[in-house]
Design a protein around this motif. Sequence first.
Motif, PDB file in Angstrom:
ATOM      1  N   VAL A 219       6.795  27.776  -3.757  1.00 36.62           N
ATOM      2  CA  VAL A 219       6.903  27.522  -2.431  1.00 36.62           C
ATOM      3  C   VAL A 219       7.591  26.390  -2.258  1.00 36.62           C
ATOM      4  CG1 VAL A 219       5.263  26.564  -0.556  1.00 36.62           C
ATOM      5  CG2 VAL A 219       4.367  28.523  -2.098  1.00 36.62           C
ATOM      6  N   ALA A 220       8.107  25.623  -2.878  1.00 31.70           N
ATOM      7  CA  ALA A 220       8.821  24.488  -2.792  1.00 31.70           C
ATOM      8  C   ALA A 220      10.341  24.684  -2.754  1.00 31.70           C
ATOM      9  CB  ALA A 220       8.666  23.047  -3.502  1.00 31.70           C
ATOM     10  N   GLN A 221      10.891  26.118  -3.461  1.00 29.36           N
ATOM     11  CA  GLN A 221      12.131  26.365  -3.624  1.00 29.36           C
ATOM     12  C   GLN A 221      12.792  26.953  -2.634  1.00 29.36           C
ATOM     13  OE1 GLN A 221      13.500  24.885  -6.398  1.00 29.36           O
ATOM     14  NE2 GLN A 221      11.432  24.228  -7.225  1.00 29.36           N
ATOM     15  N   ASN A 222      14.112  26.653  -2.220  1.00 28.91           N
ATOM     16  CA  ASN A 222      14.719  27.459  -1.398  1.00 28.91           C
ATOM     17  C   ASN A 222      16.187  27.892  -1.865  1.00 28.91           C
ATOM     18  OD1 ASN A 222      13.327  27.132   0.961  1.00 28.91           O
ATOM     19  ND2 ASN A 222      13.966  24.747   1.180  1.00 28.91           N
ATOM     20  N   ASP A 223      16.334  27.689  -3.227  1.00 29.54           N
ATOM     21  CA  ASP A 223      17.351  28.065  -3.895  1.00 29.54           C
ATOM     22  C   ASP A 223      17.125  29.810  -4.601  1.00 29.54           C
ATOM     23  OD1 ASP A 223      19.802  28.249  -5.269  1.00 29.54           O
ATOM     24  OD2 ASP A 223      18.988  27.917  -7.436  1.00 29.54           O
ATOM     25  N   PRO A 224      18.038  30.617  -4.219  1.00 29.87           N
ATOM     26  CA  PRO A 224      17.587  32.112  -4.671  1.00 29.87           C
ATOM     27  C   PRO A 224      17.658  32.396  -6.210  1.00 29.87           C
ATOM     28  CG  PRO A 224      19.958  31.932  -3.761  1.00 29.87           C
ATOM     29  CD  PRO A 224      19.349  30.668  -3.243  1.00 29.87           C
ATOM     30  N   THR A 225      18.331  31.380  -6.868  1.00 32.81           N
ATOM     31  CA  THR A 225      18.202  31.458  -8.267  1.00 32.81           C
ATOM     32  C   THR A 225      16.716  31.154  -8.818  1.00 32.81           C
ATOM     33  OG1 THR A 225      20.357  30.659  -8.341  1.00 32.81           O
ATOM     34  CG2 THR A 225      19.369  30.841 -10.386  1.00 32.81           C
ATOM     35  N   LEU A 226      16.175  30.148  -8.587  1.00 31.60           N
ATOM     36  CA  LEU A 226      14.906  29.663  -8.959  1.00 31.60           C
ATOM     37  C   LEU A 226      13.890  30.547  -8.113  1.00 31.60           C
ATOM     38  CD1 LEU A 226      15.472  25.911  -8.866  1.00 31.60           C
ATOM     39  CD2 LEU A 226      14.424  27.142 -10.703  1.00 31.60           C
ATOM     40  N   GLN A 227      13.875  30.894  -7.071  1.00 26.84           N
ATOM     41  CA  GLN A 227      13.093  31.886  -6.346  1.00 26.84           C
ATOM     42  C   GLN A 227      12.743  33.075  -7.238  1.00 26.84           C
ATOM     43  OE1 GLN A 227      14.825  32.501  -2.500  1.00 26.84           O
ATOM     44  NE2 GLN A 227      13.694  30.645  -1.616  1.00 26.84           N
ATOM     45  N   VAL A 228      13.946  33.671  -7.556  1.00 27.13           N
ATOM     46  CA  VAL A 228      13.675  35.135  -8.362  1.00 27.13           C
ATOM     47  C   VAL A 228      13.040  34.876  -9.647  1.00 27.13           C
ATOM     48  CG1 VAL A 228      15.258  36.694  -9.597  1.00 27.13           C
ATOM     49  CG2 VAL A 228      15.712  35.892  -7.347  1.00 27.13           C
TER      50      VAL A 228
ATOM     51  N   GLY B 201      26.654  18.042 -24.989  1.00 27.17           N
ATOM     52  CA  GLY B 201      25.781  18.743 -24.226  1.00 27.17           C
ATOM     53  C   GLY B 201      25.097  17.734 -23.010  1.00 27.17           C
ATOM     54  N   PRO B 202      24.115  18.030 -22.328  1.00 20.94           N
ATOM     55  CA  PRO B 202      23.521  19.337 -22.039  1.00 20.94           C
ATOM     56  C   PRO B 202      24.535  20.422 -21.469  1.00 20.94           C
ATOM     57  CG  PRO B 202      22.546  17.760 -20.677  1.00 20.94           C
ATOM     58  CD  PRO B 202      23.434  17.035 -21.403  1.00 20.94           C
ATOM     59  N   ILE B 203      24.351  21.664 -21.893  1.00 20.07           N
ATOM     60  CA  ILE B 203      24.960  22.801 -21.142  1.00 20.07           C
ATOM     61  C   ILE B 203      23.816  23.699 -20.552  1.00 20.07           C
ATOM     62  CG2 ILE B 203      26.471  24.870 -21.519  1.00 20.07           C
ATOM     63  CD1 ILE B 203      27.826  22.676 -22.452  1.00 20.07           C
ATOM     64  N   SER B 204      24.092  23.893 -19.260  1.00 21.02           N
ATOM     65  CA  SER B 204      22.858  24.785 -18.498  1.00 21.02           C
ATOM     66  C   SER B 204      23.476  25.749 -17.817  1.00 21.02           C
ATOM     67  CB  SER B 204      22.106  23.574 -17.672  1.00 21.02           C
ATOM     68  OG  SER B 204      21.213  24.707 -17.082  1.00 21.02           O
ATOM     69  N   LEU B 205      23.580  26.987 -18.089  1.00 26.47           N
ATOM     70  CA  LEU B 205      24.347  28.069 -17.123  1.00 26.47           C
ATOM     71  C   LEU B 205      23.230  28.980 -16.745  1.00 26.47           C
ATOM     72  CD1 LEU B 205      27.123  28.906 -20.004  1.00 26.47           C
ATOM     73  CD2 LEU B 205      27.020  27.000 -18.162  1.00 26.47           C
ATOM     74  N   ILE B 206      23.169  29.108 -15.721  1.00 30.14           N
ATOM     75  CA  ILE B 206      22.003  29.937 -14.810  1.00 30.14           C
ATOM     76  C   ILE B 206      22.403  30.823 -14.137  1.00 30.14           C
ATOM     77  CG2 ILE B 206      19.837  29.889 -13.732  1.00 30.14           C
ATOM     78  CD1 ILE B 206      19.449  27.025 -14.691  1.00 30.14           C
ATOM     79  N   ALA B 207      22.494  32.219 -13.993  1.00 27.55           N
ATOM     80  CA  ALA B 207      22.557  33.186 -13.072  1.00 27.55           C
ATOM     81  C   ALA B 207      21.334  33.856 -12.660  1.00 27.55           C
ATOM     82  CB  ALA B 207      23.347  34.323 -13.683  1.00 27.55           C
ATOM     83  N   ALA B 208      21.338  34.368 -11.443  1.00 32.23           N
ATOM     84  CA  ALA B 208      20.052  34.972 -10.977  1.00 32.23           C
ATOM     85  C   ALA B 208      20.321  36.578 -11.339  1.00 32.23           C
ATOM     86  CB  ALA B 208      19.640  34.738  -9.488  1.00 32.23           C
ATOM     87  N   MET B 209      21.437  36.924 -10.444  1.00 35.77           N
ATOM     88  CA  MET B 209      21.830  38.309 -10.910  1.00 35.77           C
ATOM     89  C   MET B 209      23.107  38.499 -11.258  1.00 35.77           C
ATOM     90  SD  MET B 209      21.507  41.316  -8.273  1.00 35.77           S
ATOM     91  CE  MET B 209      22.029  43.091  -8.668  1.00 35.77           C
TER      92      MET B 209
END
Lengths: 274, 284
Positions: A219-228, B201-209
């Motif tokens: 509920v607190a997230q607005n970033d699509p990456t975290l939302q998904v 580090g730290p290395i953090s790579l995040i993709a949703a799609m």
Amino acid sequence: MRDNLKDFVNANRDAFDRKEPSADLWNKIRPQVVPQVEEKKIKPLWRWASIAAATLLVGTAAFVIFNQEKKDDRMDRVAVWKSSPVQQKEPEEMLRPSQQEIVAEAEQKESIRSIQTMTSKQKTHLVANRTAQKIAVEREEEHEKDYMQMLQDSVWASTRLAAVLALQKQGNLKKDETRALEKIAVSDESSNVRMAAIETLLDGMTPEVRQQKVQDFFVAQNDPTLQVELMQMIAQRDEPEMKNSTKDKLNAIVEDPFTLKFVKEQAYAVLLQQ
Amino acid sequence: MGAALIFASAVQAQITENAEGVVPPKAPKPPRAMRGAGGNSENRVWKEIKIPNLGEKLLLKFDNVSIEGYNGKEVVISAKVEEKEENDRAKGLRVVNGSGLSDNSGMGMNIQTTSGVTEVSVVGMPLEDVVNVRVPYNLPVSVKGRGGFFNGSGIEVKDIRAEVEISSTMGDVKVTNVTGPLSVKVAQGDVIAKFVQPVKGPISLIAAMGAVDVAFPVKFGANVDMKTSMGNIYAADEFQFENPVEEPKNSYIMSNTVKGKMNGGGQDVILKTSMGDIYIRSQK
């Protein structure tokens, strides 16, 4: 046929050549034709200065290192002295380093060596062990404080991330640590840090508690990456019911025209699942 | 002695400057005043500015940018901008936007340094062409895309030996020869990272799609935390994983998680994507 004019010119060639261009002419033309080449300024002074500076630097470095070594040497000697009073003094006094040192410094090095015994060595060992343990505990506490401090670093995301990961490895979060992480999970400006904080907090929770927490974070997230990411966690829940706030948030995502397509699809998937 | 040290370091700085002068700096990719070949870009020219009063960190608030580290001291931004104001109606007016920022660079950007962070944001409409930025290789860089839905077309970062932080909504993020720490987040797009030098580090790579595609030096050891919800994790033979955490037991969960030591452990590495594959290659 003879060419009178040619003869005349040949005969008087010198007279015709009297108008020579002035010697200065080329210098006037030159800047217009040849682009000005900036002369390379050679600064021999800098080279010498740099050599001198380098020598100075090496010299000072050597001096500093040498000085330090001397100091270390002295420390070593103090350490040797420290072992001496053990067999003469009561154990309570052993713990008072200042006094011990004063006494130690008053002693002669040679005489100390001669009176050293096995028991004294054992005793010093014990003391050394105890102090070592103390130091270790203090250090651990310091580390924890460090992590808390690192979590507050507003400039470097990597510092906060490193602290979150360190806490994750350490496990068994304390109350203030949990509180700090929860704040970060919701309001940190870096999504990467938020993600790591959420994961750290979810670590070791029972599925039910975990699911509630996931929905709160969602509920607190607005970033699509975290939302998904969080929606996928919500989709994996066992009980069909969802919190009302979660439903509201999902509906808001679906209705927002600016929501990315795949985020919307994920939101639909979660909504349809119930 | 302190004075001597200060003098020495000043001289050293001079030396490096001289050394830099000897090797001609690489010409920026776009020629300074090359006219666009395209039909509608005829009135646009490459413009170049240097950022004055540089802070200790650079924050760019726009997408579509290519950043390259170089052996120099200044940040140089070159972008293709309108040569002169074609819009007669806007004559004598300035661009105003909600952020209250004004164009103080002459190329549609606001540049300001507050508490050590130099922030560059685009005022008005984002530029159509990629903006090239050259930065001192040891300057930390942070890119926060405005989340453009229509013209987000990628972020590229190259040759930086300091912390790099990128967050964007759309478009691929490509990072090459950066030492780390590195954190990248992109909602829709691939994250491609190539580490050539020893990694910090730290290395953090995040993709949703999108895919997360990373290349590490051959003997790189790390504590990895990898997760893809709808995809596979591929790794080169050089990278071996010890005691990875067991996968969740529920069979209906599609996610694929590997958490544990790679090549004996080391730096912290997080690789995540919600919909996409993860690739770990060896950089030769």
